[in-house]
Scaffold this motif. Structure first.
Motif, PDB file in Angstrom:
ATOM      1  N   GLY A  90      29.681   5.807 -10.891  1.00  0.00           N
ATOM      2  CA  GLY A  90      29.115   5.549  -9.577  1.00  0.00           C
ATOM      3  C   GLY A  90      30.128   5.676  -8.453  1.00  0.00           C
ATOM      4  N   THR A  91      31.049   6.617  -8.599  1.00  0.00           N
ATOM      5  CA  THR A  91      32.093   6.809  -7.591  1.00  0.00           C
ATOM      6  C   THR A  91      31.981   8.207  -6.983  1.00  0.00           C
ATOM      7  OG1 THR A  91      33.647   7.441  -9.355  1.00  0.00           O
ATOM      8  CG2 THR A  91      33.645   5.138  -8.661  1.00  0.00           C
ATOM      9  N   GLU A  92      32.923   8.532  -6.096  1.00  0.00           N
ATOM     10  CA  GLU A  92      32.809   9.757  -5.307  1.00  0.00           C
ATOM     11  C   GLU A  92      33.879  10.803  -5.592  1.00  0.00           C
ATOM     12  OE1 GLU A  92      30.948   7.766  -1.258  1.00  0.00           O
ATOM     13  OE2 GLU A  92      33.127   7.951  -1.453  1.00  0.00           O
ATOM     14  N   VAL A 196      41.637 -12.935 -21.022  1.00  0.00           N
ATOM     15  CA  VAL A 196      41.313 -14.031 -20.107  1.00  0.00           C
ATOM     16  C   VAL A 196      40.207 -13.588 -19.156  1.00  0.00           C
ATOM     17  CG1 VAL A 196      42.184 -15.563 -18.309  1.00  0.00           C
ATOM     18  CG2 VAL A 196      43.650 -14.938 -20.253  1.00  0.00           C
ATOM     19  N   VAL A 197      39.072 -14.267 -19.217  1.00  0.00           N
ATOM     20  CA  VAL A 197      37.940 -13.991 -18.334  1.00  0.00           C
ATOM     21  C   VAL A 197      38.061 -14.901 -17.117  1.00  0.00           C
ATOM     22  CG1 VAL A 197      35.418 -13.955 -18.139  1.00  0.00           C
ATOM     23  CG2 VAL A 197      36.526 -13.406 -20.332  1.00  0.00           C
ATOM     24  N   PRO A 198      37.986 -14.355 -15.894  1.00  0.00           N
ATOM     25  CA  PRO A 198      38.161 -15.201 -14.708  1.00  0.00           C
ATOM     26  C   PRO A 198      36.964 -16.107 -14.480  1.00  0.00           C
ATOM     27  CG  PRO A 198      37.518 -12.997 -14.049  1.00  0.00           C
ATOM     28  CD  PRO A 198      37.735 -12.947 -15.541  1.00  0.00           C
ATOM     29  N   PRO A 199      37.114 -17.127 -13.649  1.00  0.00           N
ATOM     30  CA  PRO A 199      35.987 -18.015 -13.348  1.00  0.00           C
ATOM     31  C   PRO A 199      34.835 -17.253 -12.708  1.00  0.00           C
ATOM     32  CG  PRO A 199      38.069 -18.939 -12.544  1.00  0.00           C
ATOM     33  CD  PRO A 199      38.356 -17.534 -12.967  1.00  0.00           C
ATOM     34  N   GLU A 200      33.640 -17.745 -12.927  1.00  0.00           N
ATOM     35  CA  GLU A 200      32.469 -17.115 -12.333  1.00  0.00           C
ATOM     36  C   GLU A 200      32.604 -17.082 -10.808  1.00  0.00           C
ATOM     37  OE1 GLU A 200      27.573 -17.592 -12.329  1.00  0.00           O
ATOM     38  OE2 GLU A 200      28.834 -18.856 -13.613  1.00  0.00           O
ATOM     39  N   GLY A 201      32.330 -15.926 -10.230  1.00  0.00           N
ATOM     40  CA  GLY A 201      32.405 -15.780  -8.781  1.00  0.00           C
ATOM     41  C   GLY A 201      33.737 -15.309  -8.256  1.00  0.00           C
ATOM     42  N   TYR A 202      34.752 -15.286  -9.110  1.00  0.00           N
ATOM     43  CA  TYR A 202      36.093 -14.919  -8.645  1.00  0.00           C
ATOM     44  C   TYR A 202      36.161 -13.465  -8.193  1.00  0.00           C
ATOM     45  CZ  TYR A 202      41.091 -13.766  -8.974  1.00  0.00           C
ATOM     46  OH  TYR A 202      42.370 -13.317  -8.725  1.00  0.00           O
ATOM     47  N   LEU A 203      35.598 -12.568  -8.978  1.00  0.00           N
ATOM     48  CA  LEU A 203      35.691 -11.151  -8.632  1.00  0.00           C
ATOM     49  C   LEU A 203      34.838 -10.831  -7.407  1.00  0.00           C
ATOM     50  CD1 LEU A 203      35.643  -9.750 -12.259  1.00  0.00           C
ATOM     51  CD2 LEU A 203      37.609  -9.875 -10.714  1.00  0.00           C
ATOM     52  N   ALA A 204      33.690 -11.490  -7.277  1.00  0.00           N
ATOM     53  CA  ALA A 204      32.884 -11.332  -6.062  1.00  0.00           C
ATOM     54  C   ALA A 204      33.647 -11.852  -4.848  1.00  0.00           C
ATOM     55  CB  ALA A 204      31.548 -12.058  -6.211  1.00  0.00           C
ATOM     56  N   GLY A 225      37.335  -1.260 -19.546  1.00  0.00           N
ATOM     57  CA  GLY A 225      36.285  -0.323 -19.187  1.00  0.00           C
ATOM     58  C   GLY A 225      35.766   0.513 -20.344  1.00  0.00           C
ATOM     59  N   LEU A 226      34.758   1.327 -20.014  1.00  0.00           N
ATOM     60  CA  LEU A 226      34.185   2.314 -20.936  1.00  0.00           C
ATOM     61  C   LEU A 226      33.560   1.662 -22.165  1.00  0.00           C
ATOM     62  CD1 LEU A 226      36.898   5.106 -20.587  1.00  0.00           C
ATOM     63  CD2 LEU A 226      34.883   4.643 -19.169  1.00  0.00           C
ATOM     64  N   ALA A 227      32.712   0.665 -21.885  1.00  0.00           N
ATOM     65  CA  ALA A 227      31.818   0.010 -22.855  1.00  0.00           C
ATOM     66  C   ALA A 227      32.455  -1.123 -23.643  1.00  0.00           C
ATOM     67  CB  ALA A 227      31.185   1.019 -23.820  1.00  0.00           C
ATOM     68  N   ARG A 228      33.716  -1.406 -23.459  1.00  0.00           N
ATOM     69  CA  ARG A 228      34.367  -2.459 -24.243  1.00  0.00           C
ATOM     70  C   ARG A 228      33.666  -3.809 -24.096  1.00  0.00           C
ATOM     71  NH1 ARG A 228      36.274  -3.476 -28.671  1.00  0.00           N
ATOM     72  NH2 ARG A 228      37.364  -1.478 -28.553  1.00  0.00           N
ATOM     73  N   THR A 229      33.189  -4.137 -22.898  1.00  0.00           N
ATOM     74  CA  THR A 229      32.617  -5.473 -22.658  1.00  0.00           C
ATOM     75  C   THR A 229      31.095  -5.481 -22.661  1.00  0.00           C
ATOM     76  OG1 THR A 229      32.568  -5.256 -20.240  1.00  0.00           O
ATOM     77  CG2 THR A 229      34.630  -6.040 -21.240  1.00  0.00           C
ATOM     78  N   GLY A 230      30.470  -4.344 -22.996  1.00  0.00           N
ATOM     79  CA  GLY A 230      29.018  -4.286 -23.020  1.00  0.00           C
ATOM     80  C   GLY A 230      28.397  -3.585 -21.836  1.00  0.00           C
ATOM     81  N   THR A 231      29.204  -3.211 -20.878  1.00  0.00           N
ATOM     82  CA  THR A 231      28.784  -2.402 -19.740  1.00  0.00           C
ATOM     83  C   THR A 231      29.793  -1.274 -19.581  1.00  0.00           C
ATOM     84  OG1 THR A 231      29.973  -3.920 -18.274  1.00  0.00           O
ATOM     85  CG2 THR A 231      27.597  -4.245 -18.479  1.00  0.00           C
ATOM     86  N   THR A 232      29.429  -0.248 -18.814  1.00  0.00           N
ATOM     87  CA  THR A 232      30.366   0.864 -18.647  1.00  0.00           C
ATOM     88  C   THR A 232      31.682   0.367 -18.078  1.00  0.00           C
ATOM     89  OG1 THR A 232      28.548   2.422 -18.326  1.00  0.00           O
ATOM     90  CG2 THR A 232      30.730   3.117 -17.575  1.00  0.00           C
ATOM     91  N   LEU A 233      31.619  -0.435 -17.010  1.00  0.00           N
ATOM     92  CA  LEU A 233      32.795  -1.083 -16.435  1.00  0.00           C
ATOM     93  C   LEU A 233      32.600  -2.594 -16.495  1.00  0.00           C
ATOM     94  CD1 LEU A 233      33.348   1.150 -13.260  1.00  0.00           C
ATOM     95  CD2 LEU A 233      34.492   1.339 -15.475  1.00  0.00           C
ATOM     96  N   ALA A 234      33.664  -3.311 -16.761  1.00  0.00           N
ATOM     97  CA  ALA A 234      33.561  -4.771 -16.861  1.00  0.00           C
ATOM     98  C   ALA A 234      33.142  -5.396 -15.546  1.00  0.00           C
ATOM     99  CB  ALA A 234      34.897  -5.354 -17.321  1.00  0.00           C
ATOM    100  N   GLU A 236      30.889  -4.632 -13.661  1.00  0.00           N
ATOM    101  CA  GLU A 236      29.432  -4.658 -13.516  1.00  0.00           C
ATOM    102  C   GLU A 236      28.851  -6.030 -13.852  1.00  0.00           C
ATOM    103  OE1 GLU A 236      27.470  -1.361 -15.519  1.00  0.00           O
ATOM    104  OE2 GLU A 236      29.308  -0.180 -15.305  1.00  0.00           O
ATOM    105  N   HIS A 237      29.512  -6.787 -14.713  1.00  0.00           N
ATOM    106  CA  HIS A 237      29.010  -8.114 -15.060  1.00  0.00           C
ATOM    107  C   HIS A 237      28.924  -9.011 -13.838  1.00  0.00           C
ATOM    108  CE1 HIS A 237      29.029  -7.639 -19.441  1.00  0.00           C
ATOM    109  NE2 HIS A 237      30.188  -7.010 -19.329  1.00  0.00           N
ATOM    110  N   ASP A 238      29.755  -8.735 -12.837  1.00  0.00           N
ATOM    111  CA  ASP A 238      29.796  -9.564 -11.633  1.00  0.00           C
ATOM    112  C   ASP A 238      29.088  -8.910 -10.454  1.00  0.00           C
ATOM    113  OD1 ASP A 238      31.993 -11.940 -12.128  1.00  0.00           O
ATOM    114  OD2 ASP A 238      32.404 -10.167 -13.320  1.00  0.00           O
ATOM    115  N   GLY A 239      28.456  -7.761 -10.693  1.00  0.00           N
ATOM    116  CA  GLY A 239      27.757  -7.085  -9.615  1.00  0.00           C
ATOM    117  C   GLY A 239      28.663  -6.626  -8.496  1.00  0.00           C
ATOM    118  N   VAL A 240      29.890  -6.263  -8.843  1.00  0.00           N
ATOM    119  CA  VAL A 240      30.919  -5.908  -7.856  1.00  0.00           C
ATOM    120  C   VAL A 240      31.328  -4.452  -8.062  1.00  0.00           C
ATOM    121  CG1 VAL A 240      33.283  -6.398  -7.096  1.00  0.00           C
ATOM    122  CG2 VAL A 240      31.755  -8.275  -7.713  1.00  0.00           C
ATOM    123  N   THR A 241      31.619  -3.779  -6.978  1.00  0.00           N
ATOM    124  CA  THR A 241      32.201  -2.445  -7.054  1.00  0.00           C
ATOM    125  C   THR A 241      33.575  -2.456  -6.412  1.00  0.00           C
ATOM    126  OG1 THR A 241      31.141  -1.773  -4.983  1.00  0.00           O
ATOM    127  CG2 THR A 241      29.965  -1.281  -7.025  1.00  0.00           C
TER     128      THR A 241
END
Length: 394
Positions: A90-92, A196-204, A225-234, A236-241
């Protein structure tokens, strides 16, 4: 063979006592014919398993045509790979390199150049805010902002221009950003630190802080990235680009070294001919394999496998807490396992697992990091976790 490695190879690694001769899928075989379940997957470089047929076929086909042109000329794989990778993420725009460290170095250079040419930061004064516990590679610039003594001791003087704050602390992140900040550079999940997974909301929050400050958000998805965490990019779990994303490891399918910076065209567009490059970056062989990797990811099957099997993995690992395990972290088919105090060291546990036919690796003393291939089966996961429970419980 081990003695020859020790004699002639620089001692910059401390391998487990296994000499691998063959590999296929989720398994490797040593020189004596013993098989091992691969629970490390080349630190996520082998997300799709060893010698995935589609990836091997793409490499063999390209080997029969042309492998390297240098970027002095166009070739017929580059544009297609860049377009397909941009669409997947989803990039340019895409900047191709070789190693993960090169991708991070490239992102640092681009962010600084953007800060001077677009944001208007005075030349030579731009800063990049990074996180404690980070691991982005081992070049001189990258270890300049590491807080791991093994990474930086003996390699100074260091590159200035980095501000380090605690990982997961959004308030500290906001405090560190100012008018001269070119970028915030983070791992969505810190792999080397122990998954280490950051606290919820940190990446947003990091995204909002970057937007408010008019700086870039740069993420290192080389391991996550590339499906390791269950999405194409990790992310995505936080709805962040992110504005720039560094990719590597699995992008080469475990066959060739391929890395990339993907992101906004107006940011990567600050580069001009002669200002940055790589003889092997974007070579035809790398692009052909990379295109086959993108094709595997485009179906969503690998992401779904990681998400589904990841739930099973973490459910089973949770059952080990209190039985030789202190804590388990992670997402998808990726986990950091803290061994209980008084138990084995991470190294001792990894060596013991070799005797049970399972390969993984320690990180930071008493932590094991596991990253099974995404082609692993549920039964194979259970086999590995059972071995882990026996070793750690003992």
């Amino acid at each position: 063979m081990v003695a020859r490695d020790e004699r002639w190879s620089a001692h910059n690694y401390h391998p487990l006592p296994v000499v691998i001769h063959e590999a296929s899928g989720a398994w490797v075989t040593d020189v004596e014919g013993r098989r091992y379940l691969d629970f490390l997957a080349g630190y996520s470089a082998l997300n799709f398993g060893h010698r995935h047929p589609a990836l091997v076929a793409a490499a063999v086909e390209q080997l029969g045509r042309v492998t390297l042109t240098s970027r002095a000329f166009h070739h017929d794989q580059l544009g297609a790979f860049c377009e397909e990778l941009a669409e997947l993420t989803g990039t340019e725009m895409v900047l191709l390199m070789n190693s993960g460290a090169e991708a991070v170095e490239s992102a640092v250079k681009v962010a600084r150049k953007w800060a001077y040419e677009v944001k208007g930061v005075p030349e030579g004064t731009a800063s990049i805010v990074v996180a404690s516990g980070n691991f982005h590679g081992r070049t001189t610039t990258i270890v300049s902002f590491s807080d791991d003594p093994d990474a930086y001791t003996g390699y100074g003087p260091f590159t200035p221009g980095f501000v380090r704050v605690p990982y997961g602390d959004a308030d500290a992140l906001a405090e560190a950003v100012d008018g001269r900040t070119a970028a915030i550079l983070l791992e969505p999940i810190q792999g080397e630190a122990g998954v280490v997974v950051p606290p919820e909301g940190y990446l947003a929050a990091a995204r909002r802080i970057a937007d408010d400050a008019g700086c870039l958000l740069v993420v290192d998805e080389i391991q996550s990235g590339l499906a390791r965490t269950g999405t194409t990019l990790a992310l995505e779990h936080d709805g962040v680009t992110a504005d720039l994303t560094a990719l590597g490891k699995a992008l080469g399918g475990g066959i060739v070294a391929v890395s990339a910076v993907v992101g906004r065209a107006d940011v990567l567009g600050v580069l001009r001919p002669g200002q940055h490059g790589s003889t092997f970056g974007g070579n035809p062989l790398a692009c052909a394999v990379g295109r086959a990797v993108v094709a595997l990811l485009r179906t969503g099957e690998m992401q779904e496998r990681s998400a589904t099997l990841g739930k099973h993995l973490h459910g089973r690992l949770a059952g080990l807490v209190g039985r030789g395990v202190d804590e388990v972290r992670g997402r998808g088919l990726w986990a950091g396992i803290d061994i209980s105090p008084g138990g084995l060291s991470g190294r001792e546990a990894a060596v013991a697992l070799v005797q049970h036919g399972v390969l993984c690796k320690e990180t930071h003393g008493s932590t094991l990091r596991i990253a099974p291939t995404l082609v692993v089966t549920e039964d194979e996961l259970d086999q590995g976790i059972d071995a882990l429970g026996e070793v750690l419980g003992a």
